[in-house]
Design an enzyme around this catalytic site. Structure first.
Site, PDB file in Angstrom:
ATOM      1  N   THR A 144       0.879  -1.169   0.000  1.00  0.00           N
ATOM      2  CA  THR A 144       0.000   0.000   0.000  1.00  0.00           C
ATOM      3  C   THR A 144       0.913   1.214   0.000  1.00  0.00           C
ATOM      4  O   THR A 144       2.060   1.128   0.458  1.00  0.00           O
ATOM      5  CB  THR A 144      -0.882   0.048   1.257  1.00  0.00           C
ATOM      6  OG1 THR A 144      -0.008   0.172   2.383  1.00  0.00           O
ATOM      7  CG2 THR A 144      -1.711  -1.193   1.403  1.00  0.00           C
ATOM      8  N   GLU A 200      -5.575  -4.132  -0.486  1.00  0.00           N
ATOM      9  CA  GLU A 200      -5.856  -5.266   0.397  1.00  0.00           C
ATOM     10  C   GLU A 200      -6.965  -6.166  -0.147  1.00  0.00           C
ATOM     11  O   GLU A 200      -7.266  -7.205   0.427  1.00  0.00           O
ATOM     12  CB  GLU A 200      -6.261  -4.754   1.790  1.00  0.00           C
ATOM     13  CG  GLU A 200      -5.125  -4.122   2.585  1.00  0.00           C
ATOM     14  CD  GLU A 200      -4.948  -2.627   2.322  1.00  0.00           C
ATOM     15  OE1 GLU A 200      -5.399  -2.149   1.251  1.00  0.00           O
ATOM     16  OE2 GLU A 200      -4.381  -1.946   3.177  1.00  0.00           O
ATOM     17  N   LYS A 251     -14.985  16.963  10.391  1.00  0.00           N
ATOM     18  CA  LYS A 251     -15.839  16.863  11.582  1.00  0.00           C
ATOM     19  C   LYS A 251     -16.141  18.263  12.098  1.00  0.00           C
ATOM     20  O   LYS A 251     -15.368  18.861  12.819  1.00  0.00           O
ATOM     21  CB  LYS A 251     -15.165  16.003  12.644  1.00  0.00           C
ATOM     22  CG  LYS A 251     -14.921  14.589  12.138  1.00  0.00           C
ATOM     23  CD  LYS A 251     -14.331  13.688  13.189  1.00  0.00           C
ATOM     24  CE  LYS A 251     -14.059  12.312  12.605  1.00  0.00           C
ATOM     25  NZ  LYS A 251     -12.704  12.117  12.117  1.00  0.00           N
ATOM     26  N   TRP A 264     -20.540  15.162  10.600  1.00  0.00           N
ATOM     27  CA  TRP A 264     -19.594  14.860   9.533  1.00  0.00           C
ATOM     28  C   TRP A 264     -19.976  15.497   8.204  1.00  0.00           C
ATOM     29  O   TRP A 264     -21.132  15.486   7.810  1.00  0.00           O
ATOM     30  CB  TRP A 264     -19.501  13.339   9.332  1.00  0.00           C
ATOM     31  CG  TRP A 264     -18.774  12.651  10.456  1.00  0.00           C
ATOM     32  CD1 TRP A 264     -18.488  13.173  11.678  1.00  0.00           C
ATOM     33  CD2 TRP A 264     -18.265  11.317  10.442  1.00  0.00           C
ATOM     34  NE1 TRP A 264     -17.816  12.240  12.429  1.00  0.00           N
ATOM     35  CE2 TRP A 264     -17.666  11.100  11.713  1.00  0.00           C
ATOM     36  CE3 TRP A 264     -18.242  10.295   9.487  1.00  0.00           C
ATOM     37  CZ2 TRP A 264     -17.059   9.888  12.036  1.00  0.00           C
ATOM     38  CZ3 TRP A 264     -17.639   9.086   9.819  1.00  0.00           C
ATOM     39  CH2 TRP A 264     -17.050   8.894  11.080  1.00  0.00           C
TER      40      TRP A 264
HETATM   41  P1  ADP Z   1      -3.607   3.679  -1.352  1.00  0.00           P
HETATM   42  O1  ADP Z   1      -4.479   4.829  -1.763  1.00  0.00           O
HETATM   43  O2  ADP Z   1      -3.296   3.629   0.101  1.00  0.00           O
HETATM   44  O3  ADP Z   1      -2.479   3.457  -2.273  1.00  0.00           O
HETATM   45  P2  ADP Z   1      -5.339   1.873  -2.635  1.00  0.00           P
HETATM   46  O4  ADP Z   1      -4.841   2.295  -3.953  1.00  0.00           O
HETATM   47  O5  ADP Z   1      -5.517   0.451  -2.329  1.00  0.00           O
HETATM   48  O6  ADP Z   1      -4.424   2.371  -1.510  1.00  0.00           O
HETATM   49  O7  ADP Z   1      -6.616   2.713  -2.314  1.00  0.00           O
HETATM   50  C1  ADP Z   1      -7.720   2.232  -1.632  1.00  0.00           C
HETATM   51  C2  ADP Z   1      -8.607   3.375  -1.220  1.00  0.00           C
HETATM   52  O8  ADP Z   1      -8.897   4.233  -2.304  1.00  0.00           O
HETATM   53  C3  ADP Z   1      -9.944   2.928  -0.726  1.00  0.00           C
HETATM   54  O9  ADP Z   1      -9.897   2.486   0.608  1.00  0.00           O
HETATM   55  C4  ADP Z   1     -10.769   4.203  -0.900  1.00  0.00           C
HETATM   56  O10 ADP Z   1     -10.566   5.114   0.156  1.00  0.00           O
HETATM   57  C5  ADP Z   1     -10.179   4.806  -2.135  1.00  0.00           C
HETATM   58  N1  ADP Z   1     -11.015   4.487  -3.294  1.00  0.00           N
HETATM   59  C6  ADP Z   1     -10.831   3.537  -4.205  1.00  0.00           C
HETATM   60  N2  ADP Z   1     -11.788   3.565  -5.148  1.00  0.00           N
HETATM   61  C7  ADP Z   1     -12.625   4.570  -4.822  1.00  0.00           C
HETATM   62  C8  ADP Z   1     -13.831   5.114  -5.386  1.00  0.00           C
HETATM   63  N3  ADP Z   1     -14.362   4.656  -6.503  1.00  0.00           N
HETATM   64  N4  ADP Z   1     -14.414   6.157  -4.736  1.00  0.00           N
HETATM   65  C9  ADP Z   1     -13.889   6.656  -3.599  1.00  0.00           C
HETATM   66  N5  ADP Z   1     -12.770   6.192  -3.033  1.00  0.00           N
HETATM   67  C10 ADP Z   1     -12.138   5.158  -3.629  1.00  0.00           C
END
Ligand code: ADP
Length: 541
Positions: free
Chosen positions: A187, A331, A438, A443
């Site tokens: 990640t 994940e 917040k 929220w």
């Molecule tokens: P990181 O951003 O930590 O690299 P990921 O690429 O796995 O990790 O991102 C996952 C996160 O991206 C999700 O938990 C969510 O917050 C956000 N995310 C992914 N797809 C969407 C979506 N279509 N709309 C809003 N948020 C999204």
């Protein structure tokens, strides 16, 4: 005694996907824009043969089953061969995101204990910088031929094409337990050190099946598929597996991801389907609008990684491109949900249908989800109650690589996202829990605010973050990059929100900037923005 089923038992192995593509779609093309500058073309049959040669070469280099092999590479055919050659021989394909800071890259390579790293020539300076900090890497392989090898490098290099040329391809993919590790993704670690998600052959094959289904990415052999999402970003959302699985033509854009280069490739190769994060489509749309261009074959795209602003969905629709809004995370391999309409939705008025398409959508079979309140009590599916989103399923993480502490809560993985779910099971992300604003204990969804701002004709990009307020604790601050040549004042922008969100959701101020920092995966980096504006004095304070 239990009565067992009497069907054949075959392990679900990644090698079976490329074997299938080579055998049944042998002449279907893979087209790649190379770092060498030209366009490369070959077939699934060629790809599988070279993946076998690579597996032999890895054996000759002493790579053992379970050992990690890293990549620092764009979307291209050699990277695809590494996906299959490395996992297929039983080693672990570890895609490293080259956009991370060099210190993070060194941390990840060392944590994963990568034995070899394969890299595209673009990343030679990066390799030279991190190599001294990665003592356990036995070899750095430049993904090119002898003629293009760098004349000098600060690190001893191996040449990819020479490694393959030394092999004859007379190799049978080994059969082993489908639960063995196949690939590894970290990640991006916006807070703390990056954490590794270690996929298995089984989880990957199941995810590939499910994500290819019509209500997910809907991949078919009659498609031409161009993943813009990088192969170093959660395995390009699984497309390097699901595209060969269905036998579609695959187009890989290499390092050129700007609007003009993408448009050229979409047209030239007759691309029908694509996938990428919102910031990519921003660049492409801007190029198309500036030159009044149209797509001749491109009809569907997946947008995910962060929320797709409704204005972007509409702009693509105006170009006859259907947007499939999808949600997932590293994940989760990564696909969790996709927003495809149900039969009963087709007769709805446009505005209501749009609202549904803008949600992150329904789970695909294999993923189970729920929302819970602060005490862990499940919340109703009424499209209004929002809470922490939890998931479980066979391609969802159980624990992070080389970290024994389980992240699970009663067998569920907490996503860190806050969401609603409606009566039909359509999930909508309200926010990431760390991004939500917040205000006086209530929220405000930063995504909702950004979506409204993105619809203003003068706005190129907008991020909503919390700013300190003495009375409300936090209030929304809108950070905006204007479109080139466009003008809009703070007052005009704030007025634009009236009637579109609750009055108390309207941001307290607008800060115009020339650039919003992006993460290594192309998402707006709100953590950096919050730091940048941490001493910001709101006019309402
Ligand atoms: P990181 O951003 O930590 O690299 P990921 O690429 O796995 O990790 O991102 C996952 C996160 O991206 C999700 O938990 C969510 O917050 C956000 N995310 C992914 N797809 C969407 C979506 N279509 N709309 C809003 N948020 C999204």
């Amino acid at each position: 005694m239990a009565l067992m089923g009497q069907m054949m038992s075959a392990p679900l192995l990644i090698s079976s996907i490329i074997k299938h593509a080579a055998r049944y779609y042998g002449s279907t093309e893979i087209v790649s824009r190379r770092t060498e500058g030209d366009l490369h073309r070959y077939t699934y049959r060629d790809c599988e043969l070279r993946a076998r040669k690579l597996a032999q070469a890895l054996g000759a280099l002493g790579v053992k089953q379970g050992e990690r092999v890293g990549t620092l590479a764009w979307n291209g055919y050699r990277h695809l061969e590494i996906y299959y050659g490395v996992s297929g021989m039983g080693a672990v394909c570890h895609t490293v995101n080259p956009r991370l800071f060099p210190e993070q890259i060194a941390y990840i390579v060392n944590h994963a204990e990568d034995g070899y790293i394969f890299f595209d020539l673009t990343f030679l300076p990066l390799v030279e910088g991190v190599a001294p900090h990665c003592p356990n890497v036995r070899g750095w392989v430049a993904m090119t031929d002898r003629a293009h090898m760098p004349a000098e490098a600060k690190v001893p290099l191996l040449c990819y094409e020479e490694l393959l040329d030394a092999q004859d391809g007379d190799y049978e993919w080994p059969q082993f337990d489908e639960n063995l590790a196949s690939s590894l993704c970290y990640t991006s670690g916006t807070t703390g050190n990056p954490k590794g998600a270690l996929y298995s052959h089984r989880s990957t094959v199941l995810h590939s099946y499910a994500s290819a289904m019509p209500d997910a990415l809907g991949c078919s052999a009659s498609d031409v598929i161009l993943p813009v999402v990088p192969m170093f970003h959660v395995n390009a959302w699984g497309l390097p597996y699901s595209v060969p699985l269905v036998g579609a033509k695959l187009v890989l854009p290499g390092p050129k991801l700007d609007g003009a280069s993408l448009y050229e490739l979409f047209e030239q190769e007759k691309v029908t389907f694509s996938a990428g994060v919102p910031t990519v489509w921003l660049g492409l749309l801007q190029h198309m609008q500036a030159s009044q261009l149209k797509f001749s074959t491109f009809r569907r795209t997946v947008i995910g990684g962060s929320a797709a602003p409704p204005a972007m969905i509409r702009a693509l629709e105006a170009l006859d491109v259907e947007v499939i809004h999808a949600w997932g995370m590293t994940e989760m391999s990564p696909l969790g949900t996709a927003s495809k309409l149900l039969a009963k939705h087709h007769d709805l008025p446009d505005a209501e249908r749009h609202k549904i398409q803008e949600k992150q959508g329904r789970v695909i079979y294999g993923v189970d989800m729920k929302i819970v309140d602060g005490e862990g009590k499940e919340l109703p599916w009424d499209g209004k109650a929002f809470g922490d989103l939890l998931v479980r399923g066979p391609w969802i993480i159980e624990r992070y690589f080389r970290n024994d502490a389980s992240p699970l809560v009663d067998g569920w993985f907490p996503t860190g996202d806050v969401a609603t779910i409606d009566a039909d099971g359509f999930m909508q992300i309200t926010d990431r829990s760390k991004d939500v604003i917040k205000s006086g204990g209530e929220w405000i969804s930063s995504i909702d605010i950004e979506n409204v701002a993105a619809a203003h004709p003068a706005v190129h990009m907008a991020a909503c973050i919390s700013a300190y307020h003495p009375k409300w604790d936090e209030r929304p601050l809108l950070v905006v990059v204007k479109k080139p040549g466009a003008e809009v004042s703070r007052e005009q922008l704030l007025q634009f929100f009236e009637g579109k969100v609750a009055k108390w959701w309207i941001p307290d101020d607008v800060a115009f900037v020339t650039e919003i920092p992006l993460t290594a995966t192309g998402k707006m980096q709100k953590l950096r923005l919050r730091e940048q504006f941490k001493d910001y004095k709101l006019p309402t304070a």
